[in-house]
Write a protein that holds these residues in place. Structure first.
Motif, PDB file in Angstrom:
ATOM      1  N   LYS A 574       0.816  -1.215   0.000  1.00 45.96           N
ATOM      2  CA  LYS A 574       0.000   0.000   0.000  1.00 45.96           C
ATOM      3  C   LYS A 574       0.853   1.269   0.000  1.00 45.96           C
ATOM      4  CE  LYS A 574      -3.479  -2.471   2.737  1.00 45.96           C
ATOM      5  NZ  LYS A 574      -4.209  -2.529   4.029  1.00 45.96           N
ATOM      6  N   THR A 575       2.152   1.079  -0.118  1.00 42.31           N
ATOM      7  CA  THR A 575       3.058   2.216  -0.024  1.00 42.31           C
ATOM      8  C   THR A 575       3.355   2.793  -1.407  1.00 42.31           C
ATOM      9  OG1 THR A 575       4.087   1.273   1.942  1.00 42.31           O
ATOM     10  CG2 THR A 575       5.345   2.940   0.761  1.00 42.31           C
ATOM     11  N   LYS A 576       3.334   4.106  -1.507  1.00 42.43           N
ATOM     12  CA  LYS A 576       3.571   4.769  -2.790  1.00 42.43           C
ATOM     13  C   LYS A 576       4.954   5.418  -2.868  1.00 42.43           C
ATOM     14  CE  LYS A 576      -0.669   3.855  -3.992  1.00 42.43           C
ATOM     15  NZ  LYS A 576      -0.934   2.784  -5.001  1.00 42.43           N
ATOM     16  N   ILE A 577       5.532   5.767  -1.725  1.00 40.17           N
ATOM     17  CA  ILE A 577       6.796   6.490  -1.728  1.00 40.17           C
ATOM     18  C   ILE A 577       7.685   5.999  -0.580  1.00 40.17           C
ATOM     19  CG2 ILE A 577       5.807   8.367  -0.336  1.00 40.17           C
ATOM     20  CD1 ILE A 577       7.707  10.280  -1.864  1.00 40.17           C
ATOM     21  N   ILE A 578       8.989   5.874  -0.896  1.00 42.08           N
ATOM     22  CA  ILE A 578       9.966   5.405   0.090  1.00 42.08           C
ATOM     23  C   ILE A 578      11.157   6.346   0.086  1.00 42.08           C
ATOM     24  CG2 ILE A 578      11.592   3.554   0.698  1.00 42.08           C
ATOM     25  CD1 ILE A 578       9.626   1.560  -0.496  1.00 42.08           C
ATOM     26  N   ILE A 579      11.612   6.704   1.273  1.00 39.99           N
ATOM     27  CA  ILE A 579      12.862   7.464   1.425  1.00 39.99           C
ATOM     28  C   ILE A 579      13.928   6.487   1.883  1.00 39.99           C
ATOM     29  CG2 ILE A 579      14.037   9.306   2.689  1.00 39.99           C
ATOM     30  CD1 ILE A 579      11.322  10.678   2.996  1.00 39.99           C
ATOM     31  N   ALA A 580      15.010   6.390   1.132  1.00 38.41           N
ATOM     32  CA  ALA A 580      16.027   5.368   1.403  1.00 38.41           C
ATOM     33  C   ALA A 580      17.425   5.975   1.507  1.00 38.41           C
ATOM     34  CB  ALA A 580      16.002   4.301   0.300  1.00 38.41           C
ATOM     35  N   ASN A 581      18.325   5.127   2.032  1.00 40.88           N
ATOM     36  CA  ASN A 581      19.762   5.444   2.161  1.00 40.88           C
ATOM     37  C   ASN A 581      20.011   6.581   3.160  1.00 40.88           C
ATOM     38  OD1 ASN A 581      20.389   3.364   0.331  1.00 40.88           O
ATOM     39  ND2 ASN A 581      19.857   4.734  -1.374  1.00 40.88           N
ATOM     40  N   GLY A 582      21.104   7.278   3.021  1.00 41.11           N
ATOM     41  CA  GLY A 582      21.459   8.316   3.987  1.00 41.11           C
ATOM     42  C   GLY A 582      22.811   8.039   4.630  1.00 41.11           C
ATOM     43  N   PRO A 583      23.384   9.016   5.320  1.00 38.54           N
ATOM     44  CA  PRO A 583      24.731   8.888   5.897  1.00 38.54           C
ATOM     45  C   PRO A 583      24.825   7.866   7.027  1.00 38.54           C
ATOM     46  CG  PRO A 583      23.681  10.934   6.636  1.00 38.54           C
ATOM     47  CD  PRO A 583      22.797  10.350   5.593  1.00 38.54           C
ATOM     48  N   LYS A 584      23.700   7.510   7.640  1.00 41.57           N
ATOM     49  CA  LYS A 584      23.728   6.544   8.750  1.00 41.57           C
ATOM     50  C   LYS A 584      23.422   5.125   8.289  1.00 41.57           C
ATOM     51  CE  LYS A 584      22.600   9.447  12.745  1.00 41.57           C
ATOM     52  NZ  LYS A 584      22.802  10.771  12.165  1.00 41.57           N
ATOM     53  N   ASN A 585      23.366   4.895   6.992  1.00 45.66           N
ATOM     54  CA  ASN A 585      22.934   3.587   6.515  1.00 45.66           C
ATOM     55  C   ASN A 585      23.965   2.479   6.702  1.00 45.66           C
ATOM     56  OD1 ASN A 585      20.281   4.097   5.670  1.00 45.66           O
ATOM     57  ND2 ASN A 585      20.591   2.785   3.889  1.00 45.66           N
ATOM     58  N   ASN A 586      25.189   2.858   7.034  1.00 43.83           N
ATOM     59  CA  ASN A 586      26.211   1.843   7.268  1.00 43.83           C
ATOM     60  C   ASN A 586      26.490   1.666   8.757  1.00 43.83           C
ATOM     61  OD1 ASN A 586      26.452   1.479   4.525  1.00 43.83           O
ATOM     62  ND2 ASN A 586      28.171   2.884   4.305  1.00 43.83           N
ATOM     63  N   TRP A 587      25.532   2.042   9.571  1.00 46.89           N
ATOM     64  CA  TRP A 587      25.683   1.919  11.023  1.00 46.89           C
ATOM     65  C   TRP A 587      25.735   0.438  11.385  1.00 46.89           C
ATOM     66  CZ3 TRP A 587      21.510   1.196  14.968  1.00 46.89           C
ATOM     67  CH2 TRP A 587      21.986   1.385  16.250  1.00 46.89           C
ATOM     68  N   ASP A 588      26.863  -0.031  11.899  1.00 47.00           N
ATOM     69  CA  ASP A 588      27.156  -1.442  12.150  1.00 47.00           C
ATOM     70  C   ASP A 588      27.303  -2.220  10.837  1.00 47.00           C
ATOM     71  OD1 ASP A 588      27.304  -1.185  14.826  1.00 47.00           O
ATOM     72  OD2 ASP A 588      25.519  -2.336  15.319  1.00 47.00           O
ATOM     73  N   MET A 589      26.270  -2.196  10.015  1.00 43.61           N
ATOM     74  CA  MET A 589      26.333  -2.841   8.709  1.00 43.61           C
ATOM     75  C   MET A 589      25.259  -2.219   7.812  1.00 43.61           C
ATOM     76  SD  MET A 589      24.826  -6.561   9.866  1.00 43.61           S
ATOM     77  CE  MET A 589      25.269  -7.280   8.303  1.00 43.61           C
ATOM     78  N   LYS A 590      25.361  -2.447   6.530  1.00 42.01           N
ATOM     79  CA  LYS A 590      24.454  -1.808   5.581  1.00 42.01           C
ATOM     80  C   LYS A 590      23.020  -2.288   5.784  1.00 42.01           C
ATOM     81  CE  LYS A 590      27.806  -0.971   1.878  1.00 42.01           C
ATOM     82  NZ  LYS A 590      28.150  -1.233   0.469  1.00 42.01           N
ATOM     83  N   LEU A 591      22.103  -1.337   5.693  1.00 40.84           N
ATOM     84  CA  LEU A 591      20.690  -1.644   5.891  1.00 40.84           C
ATOM     85  C   LEU A 591      20.179  -2.598   4.815  1.00 40.84           C
ATOM     86  CD1 LEU A 591      18.476  -0.894   7.887  1.00 40.84           C
ATOM     87  CD2 LEU A 591      17.830   0.990   6.391  1.00 40.84           C
ATOM     88  N   GLU A 592      20.650  -2.423   3.586  1.00 40.47           N
ATOM     89  CA  GLU A 592      20.187  -3.297   2.502  1.00 40.47           C
ATOM     90  C   GLU A 592      20.693  -4.727   2.656  1.00 40.47           C
ATOM     91  OE1 GLU A 592      23.268  -0.425   0.606  1.00 40.47           O
ATOM     92  OE2 GLU A 592      21.713  -0.398   2.167  1.00 40.47           O
ATOM     93  N   ASP A 593      21.805  -4.902   3.374  1.00 37.55           N
ATOM     94  CA  ASP A 593      22.283  -6.257   3.671  1.00 37.55           C
ATOM     95  C   ASP A 593      21.503  -6.865   4.829  1.00 37.55           C
ATOM     96  OD1 ASP A 593      24.175  -6.031   1.688  1.00 37.55           O
ATOM     97  OD2 ASP A 593      25.763  -5.358   3.047  1.00 37.55           O
TER      98      ASP A 593
END
Length: 621
Positions: A574-593
């Motif tokens: 039901k989601t139309k828009i997503i905000i992704a990534n950013g400078p904190k995305n590698n905190w401990d490990m990558k969010l996409e991983d």
């Protein structure tokens, strides 16, 4: 005459044997306890449960580390020296069982009569704390988009739709994470970062008040005259207040520990003759309120309530046991009916956090006495907890006039708090979390050793006239006002204006340049959407953009478990828009991983519309 000389010689000879025997016992105790600590350190790495993949990617999974390892290593490291001490005490002390029985079964209630001069000192310290609170520079620093965003975005969603666990996956506690900010926004009919931050400093102020009241109550357990009780109260007030600070997370005790401190105070109140039913009522109420405040502190509080049950059982106080059970059952039942369906979400959410939190956020605990990061801080805290445990156990076998049964119980209870509170650090063993666990051992040492020193001084017979005693009290009050308390008359007088200005600061004031550009650029794009979904660790964006999360997982990091990722994906339909990534995305490990299933779904079903600074905007295909 010869008979008298013979008897004196015999007595001195027996006394010498006894002293030598006691000295040998102490030496043996010391050596074997030290050996047990080194043995538990040696065995640390050998405690290694087979890793069973829970479907959660994190530091533990990368290292094939079972979460049970840290818990059992901790229990071994603390438990082996304690077991060694108890075993040796059993061997050396012929009254071992009698001492235990006396400690567990002897009732020792105190009068609630309060010394007016001590009460006056409490009032002075309370006024100093209030002036310190009014002197405070209100925290207008740049926002921590992850930790502060966690509370702001959850609170804002509940502010809009009234949802609790059904609307947000709560990782800490519904009051801490959601309701505190929501309530103050509703109270002032105004939504702002300033009001959210004001709740923090108010809770810290409440914690400081609780600590000095705790110090005040402890004086009732001491075999000291008025003057020395005042010294004890003021000295420990200085120490306790130095453990807590405004505007920083790098402290020994955080305001999240407020329920634990309150429960400790209520436990102390059980030793007073009056108002027992009221105290049991409040302890029972805290059983549920502590869980709402934060499920980590709630767990400790409920374990401590079980300790109180056991104490009442050994005392044979069945009426109080029934009262405590009745009130506890009543409040949980009332909570169930008030929440309705939200209760089931609360239970499911809480169990999920207990099972998964270590694997989601966990950092492997450093080996004591090693060169690993934070090992020195961890070793210091662990040794301190062992010392607290051994001192409290040793008091059980002492019949010295200094230590009443009630004082022994209070010290023992504080040692249990110190032991239990280190469990927070096992879930995430970084520097700040370990430091937060060091506060209770410091409180323990402050109470115990200050009492020993003051008691010895009081027995020396050193005479002080009234003027000298008042000068000593005044000096410590000055120390209190200068060291842990910071008074500023200008800030005090302008507090009302400063407060109004602070709570009305715009969100822009708290943002760095990149965040400010992003918010201003993306606002026109999202204005027609009812919700936005984040796939970034900048959790604050839901609040800043005044849009609730499209899924329960506004704190994306918490949705690492495979079943959570699948629920996340189901709600993304039901989601139309997503905000992704950013400078904190590698905190401990990558969010996409970490959330690879969600990332794959986004890549297949959304396309990158544009990039703004560090962040990407994805729209539904």
């Amino acid at each position: 005459m010869h008979l008298i000389i013979f008897l004196i010689d015999k007595i001195l000879s027996d006394l010498k044997v006894t002293l030598v025997k006691h000295q040998k016992e102490k030496i043996i105790l010391f050596i074997l306890i030290i050996c047990s600590i080194f043995l538990s350190t040696y065995l640390w790495e050998y405690i290694s449960f087979t890793y069973s993949d829970p479907g959660i990617i994190g530091i533990y999974s990368k290292s094939n580390h079972n979460a049970k390892n840290d818990i059992f290593r901790y229990f071994l490291f603390i438990g082996l020296p304690i077991l060694t001490y108890i075993s040796l005490k059993y061997i050396f002390n012929k009254n071992f069982f009698l001492s235990i029985k006396t400690f567990l079964t002897k009732k020792d209630f105190l009068s609630l009569k309060i010394d007016s001069s001590l009460l006056f000192l409490l009032l002075i310290v309370t006024i100093l704390l209030l002036l310190d609170f009014l002197s405070l520079k209100l925290p207008d620093h740049k926002i921590d988009s992850y930790h502060e965003g966690q509370r702001l975005s959850s609170a804002y969603k509940s502010y809009l739709d009234g949802s609790l666990w059904s609307g947000s996956y709560v990782t800490v506690g519904i009051f801490y994470e959601t309701l505190a900010s929501k309530f103050i926004w509703q109270l002032f009919d105004h939504v702002s970062i300033g009001l959210y931050r004001y709740t923090n400093i108010f809770f810290i102020f409440s914690l400081k008040l609780s600590l000095i009241f705790l110090s005040f109550l402890l004086t009732k357990f001491l075999h000291l005259d008025r003057f020395y009780k005042k010294i004890f109260f003021l000295f420990n007030s200085v120490i306790f207040l130095s453990l807590v600070e405004y505007n920083t997370y790098n402290v020994h005790i955080t305001f999240r520990d407020l329920p634990v401190i309150i429960l400790f105070i209520l436990f102390i109140c059980l030793f007073f003759k009056k108002n027992q039913t009221l105290v049991l009522f409040l302890i029972s109420l805290l059983s549920i309120l502590s869980m709402l405040w934060g499920i980590d502190r709630g767990l400790i509080c409920n374990l401590l309530i079980i300790v109180i049950f056991l104490q009442l059982f050994f005392l044979g106080d069945y009426k109080k046991i029934f009262t405590l059970l009745f009130f506890t059952s009543f409040f949980w039942t009332l909570f169930y009916f008030i929440l309705g369906n939200e209760f089931y979400y609360f239970i499911d959410n809480t169990i999920s956090i207990y099972k998964e939190s270590s694997y989601v956020n966990g950092l492997i605990h450093p080996t004591p006495f090693s060169g690993e990061p934070n090992a020195a801080r961890a070793t210091k805290t662990l040794i301190s907890i062992i010392l607290c445990s051994l001192i409290s156990l040793n008091l059980i076998f002492k019949s010295n006039i200094k230590f009443s049964i009630s004082f022994k119980n209070v010290i023992f209870f504080l040692a249990i708090i110190a032991f239990g509170s280190y469990l927070y650090a096992l879930g995430r063993s970084d520097g700040p979390h370990i430091k937060h666990s060091f506060g209770y051992p410091l409180m323990f040492f402050s109470i115990y050793f200050s009492y020993l020193v003051i008691f010895k001084i009081s027995k020396v017979g050193f005479k002080m006239n009234k003027l000298v005693r008042n000068i000593v009290i005044f000096f410590i009050l000055v120390l209190l006002a200068v060291y842990p308390i910071d008074l500023n008359s200008k800030n005090i007088l302008s507090y009302k204006d400063r407060f109004n200005s602070f709570i009305n600061l715009s969100d822009d004031h708290f943002l760095n340049e990149e965040e400010l550009i992003f918010i201003k650029t993306v606002n026109p794009l999202i204005k027609d959407y009812n919700c936005i979904q984040l796939f970034t660790n900048d959790v604050v964006f839901n609040y800043l953009l005044r849009k609730k999360s499209c899924t329960k997982f506004y704190l994306v990091w918490s949705a690492t478990a495979l079943d959570k990722q699948k629920k996340f994906i189901a709600e993304l339909d039901k989601t139309k828009i997503i905000i992704a990534n950013g400078p904190k995305n590698n905190w401990d490990m990558k969010l996409e991983d970490k959330l690879f299933l969600v990332d794959n779904f986004i890549q297949k079903n959304f396309y990158k519309h544009q990039s703004i600074k560090y962040w990407d905007i994805f729209l539904n295909k």
